[in-house]
Every structure is written in structure tokens, then in C-alpha cells.
Design a protein around this motif. Sequence first.
Motif, PDB file in Angstrom:
ATOM      1  N   PRO A 106      -1.120   0.576 -10.125  1.00  0.00           N
ATOM      2  CA  PRO A 106      -2.389   0.615  -9.380  1.00  0.00           C
ATOM      3  C   PRO A 106      -3.045  -0.750  -9.211  1.00  0.00           C
ATOM      4  O   PRO A 106      -3.816  -0.953  -8.275  1.00  0.00           O
ATOM      5  N   ALA A 109       0.843  -1.206   0.000  1.00  0.00           N
ATOM      6  CA  ALA A 109       0.000   0.000   0.000  1.00  0.00           C
ATOM      7  C   ALA A 109       0.875   1.252   0.000  1.00  0.00           C
ATOM      8  O   ALA A 109       0.609   2.212  -0.739  1.00  0.00           O
ATOM      9  N   THR A 144       2.321   1.721  -3.372  1.00  0.00           N
ATOM     10  CA  THR A 144       1.309   2.034  -4.372  1.00  0.00           C
ATOM     11  C   THR A 144       0.876   3.489  -4.242  1.00  0.00           C
ATOM     12  O   THR A 144       0.642   4.162  -5.242  1.00  0.00           O
ATOM     13  N   ILE A 155      -2.974  -6.028  -2.451  1.00  0.00           N
ATOM     14  CA  ILE A 155      -3.113  -5.474  -1.099  1.00  0.00           C
ATOM     15  C   ILE A 155      -4.379  -6.015  -0.442  1.00  0.00           C
ATOM     16  O   ILE A 155      -4.364  -6.424   0.720  1.00  0.00           O
ATOM     17  N   ALA A 156      -5.468  -6.039  -1.200  1.00  0.00           N
ATOM     18  CA  ALA A 156      -6.758  -6.482  -0.652  1.00  0.00           C
ATOM     19  C   ALA A 156      -6.702  -7.938  -0.199  1.00  0.00           C
ATOM     20  O   ALA A 156      -7.147  -8.271   0.911  1.00  0.00           O
ATOM     21  N   TRP A 198      -3.536  -2.849  -5.858  1.00  0.00           N
ATOM     22  CA  TRP A 198      -4.602  -2.771  -4.852  1.00  0.00           C
ATOM     23  C   TRP A 198      -5.281  -4.122  -4.688  1.00  0.00           C
ATOM     24  O   TRP A 198      -5.749  -4.451  -3.597  1.00  0.00           O
TER      25      TRP A 198
END
Length: 125
Positions: free
Chosen positions: A89, A79, A82, A95-96, A92
Motif C-alpha cells: 500500500p 496503481a 496496488t 503513484i502520487a 500510493w
Amino acid sequence: MFIAALGHLVVGLSFWFLPELAVDEILAWGPSSGWTTILGSYDLSVAFALFLAFRDPLGNTGIIKFVGVLLILHALTHAYYTVIGDSPPRFWFVIAYLLTGGIVLLWFGINPPQPRGYATYGSNK
């Protein structure tokens, strides 16, 4: 937990033995180099820990909590890069799932499900 371990095993082996493919398909961020084998070692270690914990989750809550925190820190690092750095991008998504997996593992490590028939204090009133 087994699926997470299997995923880390596959990713770790790909970083070791197919770094160009791993970089193209998983990272798509920078050329492969020594850092791909370092990432592979990380993923293989996570897979090993999860496979150990999967065999006896109630006896290995420490491992489960450790991997949960590790995945959360990994997600936060992505994160940071990013938002502040030059990560694409599409990270994400990474990251999720790292953050979600880490929170789930940490939750189950802190609040492990009790075996069937387990009596808790005060349940026989």
C-alpha cells in the motif's frame, strides 16, 4: 525539471550498481534480479531526456510531453498493481509523485511559458 532529472539519475544508478539497496530502500518488493537493471535503464533514460529538455525547455516541448506521458503511464501501472496485484500500500506515495510529476510536465509541454517580451497575436490592440 532539473530535480526530477537528478532523482531519476540517482534511482537509475542505484538500480544498476546497488540493486539490493535499491530494492530494500526504494521498492521493498521482491528480490533484485535482471529487472532492477531494466528499471535502472528506464530511470537513466528519463533522466537523460529531462536533462536535455532542461537546457532548452521551449525547444524541447516534445521531450517534456513524452516524459510527462511516460510518468503518468508509470503511475497508472503502479496503481493497477496496488489495487489488483500484490504491491504494498505504501506505493500510493510513489503513484502520487509520479502522477503529479507527469501531469506537471505534460501541462508545461502543452502550455510552455513564453519568454519575457514575447508578443502574442492580438496583444498590440
